[in-house]
Write an enzyme that holds these catalytic residues in place. Sequence first.
Site, short mmCIF file in Angstrom:
data_model
loop_
_atom_site.label_atom_id
_atom_site.label_comp_id
_atom_site.label_asym_id
_atom_site.label_seq_id
_atom_site.Cartn_x
_atom_site.Cartn_y
_atom_site.Cartn_z
N SER A 166 -7.63 -15.35 5.61
CA SER A 166 -7.53 -16.70 5.07
C SER A 166 -7.23 -17.74 6.14
O SER A 166 -6.63 -17.45 7.17
CB SER A 166 -6.41 -16.70 4.03
OG SER A 166 -6.01 -18.00 3.71
N GLY A 167 -7.59 -18.98 5.83
CA GLY A 167 -7.24 -20.11 6.69
C GLY A 167 -5.87 -20.67 6.36
O GLY A 167 -5.44 -21.64 6.99
N ASP A 168 -5.19 -20.08 5.36
CA ASP A 168 -3.84 -20.54 5.03
C ASP A 168 -3.03 -19.31 4.60
O ASP A 168 -3.38 -18.19 4.96
CB ASP A 168 -3.91 -21.65 3.95
CG ASP A 168 -2.75 -22.63 4.04
OD1 ASP A 168 -1.61 -22.17 4.23
OD2 ASP A 168 -2.97 -23.85 3.91
N ASP A 169 -1.93 -19.50 3.86
CA ASP A 169 -1.09 -18.35 3.50
C ASP A 169 -1.89 -17.31 2.70
O ASP A 169 -2.67 -17.66 1.82
CB ASP A 169 0.09 -18.83 2.65
CG ASP A 169 0.91 -19.91 3.36
OD1 ASP A 169 1.13 -19.78 4.58
OD2 ASP A 169 1.32 -20.88 2.70
#
Length: 494
Positions: free
Chosen positions: A278-281
């Site tokens: 993922s690009g975040d959490d």
Amino acid sequence: MELKKRSSISLPSISSPLSLHILAAWLLLLTAASVGPAQCIRSNSHLSSAQDGGGDTEEFKYSAAACRAHTASLTDFGGVGDGATSNTAAFRDAVTHLSQFASDGGGMLYVPAGRWLTGPFNLTSSFTLFLHRDAVILATRNINEWPVIDPLPSYGMGRDGPGGRYSSLIGGSNLTDVIITGDNGTIDGQGSSWWSKFHGKKLKFTRGYLIELMHSDQIFITNLTLLNSPAWNIHPVYSSNIVVSGITILAPLHSPNTDGINPDSCSNVRIEDCYIVSGDDCVAIKSGWDEYGIDYGMPSQHISIRRLTCISPTSAVIALGSEMSGGIEDVRAEDITAINSESGVRIKTAVGRGAYVKGVYVRRMNLHTMKWVFWMTGNYKSHPDNKYDPNAVPVVDGVSYSDVTAYNVTMAARLEGIPSAPFRGICVSNVTVELRKARKLPWYCADVEGVSSGVTPAACASIADQGDSAAPCPFPTDALPIDEVQFQECTYRI
Ligand SMILES: *[C@@H]1O[C@H](CO)[C@@H](O)[C@H](O)[C@H]1NC(C)=O
Ligand SMILES: *[C@@H]1O[C@H](CO)[C@@H](O)[C@H](O)[C@H]1NC(C)=O
Ligand SMILES: *[C@@H]1O[C@H](CO)[C@@H](O)[C@H](O)[C@H]1NC(C)=O
Ligand SMILES: *[C@@H]1O[C@H](CO)[C@@H](O)[C@H](O)[C@H]1NC(C)=O
Ligand SMILES: *[C@@H]1O[C@H](CO)[C@@H](O)[C@H](O)[C@H]1NC(C)=O
Ligand SMILES: *[C@@H]1O[C@H](CO)[C@@H](O)[C@H](O)[C@H]1NC(C)=O
């Protein structure tokens, strides 16, 4: 429209409430005998060819929390799986049709192999959406097909900006007993045009998510691959009794806000056997934003996360917050693997959030290539507006980490509490961190208090070493009610 009768599991006929009870007990026994330990959902999923009344049929077996008495295929509603024809009407008509069976054994919509382009649609109660392993639900890139809906009351506005927000691709509100599953079929959000519009500040409203279920009970999302969400992937909100299992989530490493699984003001959640890039959490537990979340007052609690594998170079493996204004309590995470992630289980909060984060238990993390193994932030700078209450100071109390090994790490820890409300009750035991480059101060601590034992390199003075004979950090020994939920084996013939 004439629908073919599609067979499902055959059950003894039900004539009275008593026989219903017997049936339930019989089903429970059956599943208990075949499924094994409560925390493991096992099924011998397979696809086999069988003779049925002379014609060739395929028989699917799949495991799910409930089997359904009525089934239909998307093609019965005019669906065309060519990747170009819109199936928005087909999905909506199919769900409307199957919704009539909610109190009559429930309905299942089968999505066959193919590429099924669609705009957003909502699900219904006592309903299963089942994707064939070669089925791909493709989100439309036509922004006009995405309805704009109200912001969440606990956020006061959209997460990307003021005002409303685009609906999610697959949605639903006030539902009971919803299953989204398949033989590892795919839901592709085709998010790249959303990401570039977001970066170019060209969006009037907050981006939609791939799956969002609101005010719902008994949600089971299993055995699917989710790709390229416009923003968050799975967002259960104001909901309870949720299992997310066997899900692969893939998004480019620098795609904006493509969080994996975000339980938000939810109770009794079990997340297991998921692989997230993922690009975040990878997972973020939330409960509303500043004064809006404090007013709404709905916590996230009783959440268990196990056997999660995460790759997230710019974010956390599991984040608590930053929106946590309804409170977060009783989170258990175990058997977590991460490769190339920014931090492990991170707490993010700020003055103005109010509420609390308490009772967080983490054990058995194996981490490789991390910026910080432990990271807590008390001054996370993100507020919906300037109306937040400066006296709404969050309490962080009771956070345990044990049995952690980490390699190729930049800094062991960066723990920054709130000066007027230090984070308390931090416990760290049996932790080995191998730093990429030796550092004089591998732990940075401010406004935090706790204990440690068996930690290498040694923790800071405010997480005081109790000696090697100290008791390990606590982890709950009871099971959550959601851990007891068992899956049944269902059969579907086409
Ligand atoms: C789905 O349900 C939400 C909430 O009830 C509603 O706002 C939205 O318009 C519905 N979307 C569709 C496509 O019907
Ligand atoms: C859905 O449930 C919420 C919370 O119980 C309630 O406030 C809302 O009115 C319900 N919406 C509908 C459409 O029933
Ligand atoms: C499901 O599909 C994804 C993407 O192709 C793959 O990476 C994953 O290993 C598959 N999972 C299972 C259980 O087959
Ligand atoms: C679902 O995934 C689990 C593992 O997460 C696996 O044991 C099971 O066989 C899968 N079922 C199907 C129908 O693919
Ligand atoms: C310490 O943690 C490691 C895994 O990181 C584990 O193998 C070992 O059994 C743990 N030791 C104790 C005493 O629990
Ligand atoms: C260690 O981390 C650095 C920087 O994060 C990375 O460039 C390097 O490839 C990693 N080394 C290994 C062996 O994974």
